[in-house]
Design a protein around this motif. Structure first.
Motif, short mmCIF file in Angstrom:
data_model
loop_
_atom_site.label_atom_id
_atom_site.label_comp_id
_atom_site.label_asym_id
_atom_site.label_seq_id
_atom_site.Cartn_x
_atom_site.Cartn_y
_atom_site.Cartn_z
N VAL A 103 48.29 77.67 17.55
CA VAL A 103 47.28 78.72 17.73
C VAL A 103 46.51 78.35 18.99
O VAL A 103 45.90 77.28 19.06
CB VAL A 103 46.33 78.80 16.52
N ARG A 104 46.54 79.23 19.97
CA ARG A 104 45.88 78.97 21.26
C ARG A 104 44.49 79.58 21.24
O ARG A 104 44.33 80.76 20.95
CB ARG A 104 46.73 79.59 22.38
N PHE A 105 43.48 78.78 21.55
CA PHE A 105 42.10 79.25 21.59
C PHE A 105 41.70 79.48 23.03
O PHE A 105 41.94 78.65 23.89
CB PHE A 105 41.16 78.21 20.95
N ARG A 106 41.08 80.64 23.30
CA ARG A 106 40.65 80.98 24.66
C ARG A 106 39.16 81.29 24.66
O ARG A 106 38.68 82.02 23.79
CB ARG A 106 41.44 82.19 25.15
N VAL A 119 44.55 80.65 9.78
CA VAL A 119 45.77 81.36 10.19
C VAL A 119 46.99 80.46 9.97
O VAL A 119 48.02 80.92 9.45
CB VAL A 119 45.67 81.79 11.67
N LEU A 120 46.89 79.18 10.34
CA LEU A 120 48.00 78.26 10.15
C LEU A 120 48.31 78.04 8.67
O LEU A 120 49.48 77.96 8.28
CB LEU A 120 47.71 76.92 10.83
N ALA A 137 47.92 70.70 10.44
CA ALA A 137 47.25 71.26 11.62
C ALA A 137 46.26 70.27 12.22
O ALA A 137 45.49 69.64 11.50
CB ALA A 137 46.54 72.55 11.24
N ARG A 138 46.30 70.16 13.55
CA ARG A 138 45.31 69.34 14.27
C ARG A 138 45.15 69.88 15.68
O ARG A 138 46.06 70.51 16.22
CB ARG A 138 45.71 67.88 14.26
N MET A 139 44.03 69.59 16.28
CA MET A 139 43.74 70.08 17.61
C MET A 139 44.43 69.23 18.67
O MET A 139 44.44 68.01 18.58
CB MET A 139 42.23 70.06 17.88
N GLU A 140 45.02 69.91 19.65
CA GLU A 140 45.58 69.25 20.83
C GLU A 140 45.11 70.05 22.03
O GLU A 140 45.71 71.05 22.39
CB GLU A 140 47.11 69.23 20.77
#
Length: 153
Positions: A103-106, A119-120, A137-140
């Motif tokens: 999931v790309r955050f902008r 969502v994931l 799920a984890r942030m990258e």
């Protein structure tokens, strides 16, 4: 020193070992150079290298390659779009591939990473018949990433 047939010839001088190998038109190869004394073997080195390459090629042929397919989502994805992506991921999982769901955050979406996690989790729920979570799920960076793998029976 070891003979062609695998017989132990005992401790032999270097010169004598080379002479024995030369008499038989074969090579003298150090099998265990770090041993005390070093272990050498009389063999056809070219044939040995050929057989090693053949074994390696056979091992590569029998090796199963798993590729990683990626499915990209956005935090504000609609339900139907999510179902379409889930069907695609299901197809990938059935083929034996791993699936990287991101999931790309902008922009301001970075402040709402909980929505991306939700969502994931929904995505994992949609694909639970054929897949299971390999890495949660984890942030990258600006993306939240989760890996799915084929369910083990």
């Amino acid at each position: 020193m070891i003979d062609v047939g695998g017989e132990q010839l005992g401790v032999v001088s270097r010169d004598k070992a080379l002479d024995l190998a030369f008499e038989r038109n074969l090579d003298l190869v150090k099998v265990a150079p770090n041993a005390k004394p070093p272990v050498c073997r009389i063999m056809d080195y070219g044939k040995y290298k050929y057989e090693q390459a053949k074994k390696e090629k056979e091992a590569r042929r029998n090796q199963k390659t798993i590729s990683v397919k990626e499915v990209r989502l956005s935090p504000n994805i609609e339900e139907h779009d999510l179902n379409v992506k889930a069907r695609q991921a299901t197809r990938f999982l059935e083929d034996g591939d791993k699936v990287k769901v991101s999931v790309r955050f902008r922009g301001r979406e970075m402040g709402h990473t909980a929505i991306g996690k939700e969502v994931l989790n929904n995505f994992a729920e949609l694909t639970k018949e054929v897949g299971q979570i390999d890495r949660p799920a984890r942030m990258e960076g600006r993306s939240m990433v989760m890996f799915l793998e084929q369910k083990k029976d």
